[in-house]
Design a protein around this motif. Structure first.
Motif, PDB file in Angstrom:
ATOM      1  N   VAL A   1      21.647 -59.210  52.082  1.00  0.00           N
ATOM      2  CA  VAL A   1      22.476 -58.356  52.300  1.00  0.00           C
ATOM      3  C   VAL A   1      23.219 -57.831  51.234  1.00  0.00           C
TER       4      VAL A   1
ATOM      5  N   PHE B   1      21.140 -49.395  54.417  1.00  0.00           N
ATOM      6  CA  PHE B   1      21.977 -49.055  55.020  1.00  0.00           C
ATOM      7  C   PHE B   1      22.746 -49.246  56.112  1.00  0.00           C
ATOM      8  N   PHE B   2      23.683 -50.582  56.812  1.00  0.00           N
ATOM      9  CA  PHE B   2      24.290 -50.651  57.682  1.00  0.00           C
ATOM     10  C   PHE B   2      25.639 -50.755  57.645  1.00  0.00           C
ATOM     11  N   LEU B   3      26.503 -51.014  58.663  1.00  0.00           N
ATOM     12  CA  LEU B   3      27.911 -50.831  58.618  1.00  0.00           C
ATOM     13  C   LEU B   3      28.209 -52.167  59.226  1.00  0.00           C
ATOM     14  N   ALA B   4      28.769 -53.353  58.599  1.00  0.00           N
ATOM     15  CA  ALA B   4      29.090 -54.855  59.791  1.00  0.00           C
ATOM     16  C   ALA B   4      30.364 -54.271  60.976  1.00  0.00           C
TER      17      ALA B   4
ATOM     18  N   ARG C   1      25.516 -43.775  54.188  1.00  0.00           N
ATOM     19  CA  ARG C   1      24.287 -44.119  53.985  1.00  0.00           C
ATOM     20  C   ARG C   1      24.085 -42.865  53.683  1.00  0.00           C
TER      21      ARG C   1
ATOM     22  N   PRO D   1      30.514 -51.697  55.341  1.00  0.00           N
ATOM     23  CA  PRO D   1      29.569 -51.287  54.263  1.00  0.00           C
ATOM     24  C   PRO D   1      28.641 -51.801  53.375  1.00  0.00           C
ATOM     25  N   HIS D   2      27.059 -52.016  54.467  1.00  0.00           N
ATOM     26  CA  HIS D   2      26.268 -52.956  53.888  1.00  0.00           C
ATOM     27  C   HIS D   2      24.881 -52.565  52.981  1.00  0.00           C
ATOM     28  N   TYR D   3      24.120 -52.947  52.570  1.00  0.00           N
ATOM     29  CA  TYR D   3      23.064 -53.106  51.699  1.00  0.00           C
ATOM     30  C   TYR D   3      22.036 -54.087  52.842  1.00  0.00           C
ATOM     31  N   ARG D   4      20.458 -53.570  52.727  1.00  0.00           N
ATOM     32  CA  ARG D   4      19.870 -54.882  53.043  1.00  0.00           C
ATOM     33  C   ARG D   4      18.194 -54.362  51.878  1.00  0.00           C
TER      34      ARG D   4
ATOM     35  N   HIS E   1      23.919 -44.320  47.464  1.00  0.00           N
ATOM     36  CA  HIS E   1      25.214 -44.239  49.250  1.00  0.00           C
ATOM     37  C   HIS E   1      26.040 -44.320  48.336  1.00  0.00           C
TER      38      HIS E   1
END
Length: 76
Positions: free
Chosen positions: A56, A2-5, A65, A10-13, A27
């Motif tokens: 992504v 999980f990360f924030l652009a 998160r 919110p995004h997830y790789r 999430h």
């Protein structure tokens, strides 16, 4: 993971062993929300059951998160 652009979304790789259900459960709180994740990413996902490691994914705006599932059980 999980990360924030940079725009705060919110995004997830995708990592080994991931599937849309597990990502949604972790999430978004419910595995059944995997379809929302698929719809948001249809432009680059051809099969919801085959995720390429490193892809992504955009997540719905309410993604977190880690979701807290259930309440702790305390012994007596």
């Amino acid at each position: 993971g999980f990360f924030l652009a940079p725009d705060g979304r919110p995004h997830y790789r995708v990592t080994p062993g991931d599937n849309l259900g597990s990502i949604a459960r972790r999430h978004l709180g419910k595995a059944s929300r995997w379809e929302e994740v698929f719809r948001l990413n249809q432009d680059h996902l051809t099969d919801p059951h085959r995720l390429k490691i490193g892809t992504v994914l955009r997540l719905p705006s309410d993604a977190r998160r880690e979701q807290v599932v259930g309440r702790p059980i305390y012994g007596r």
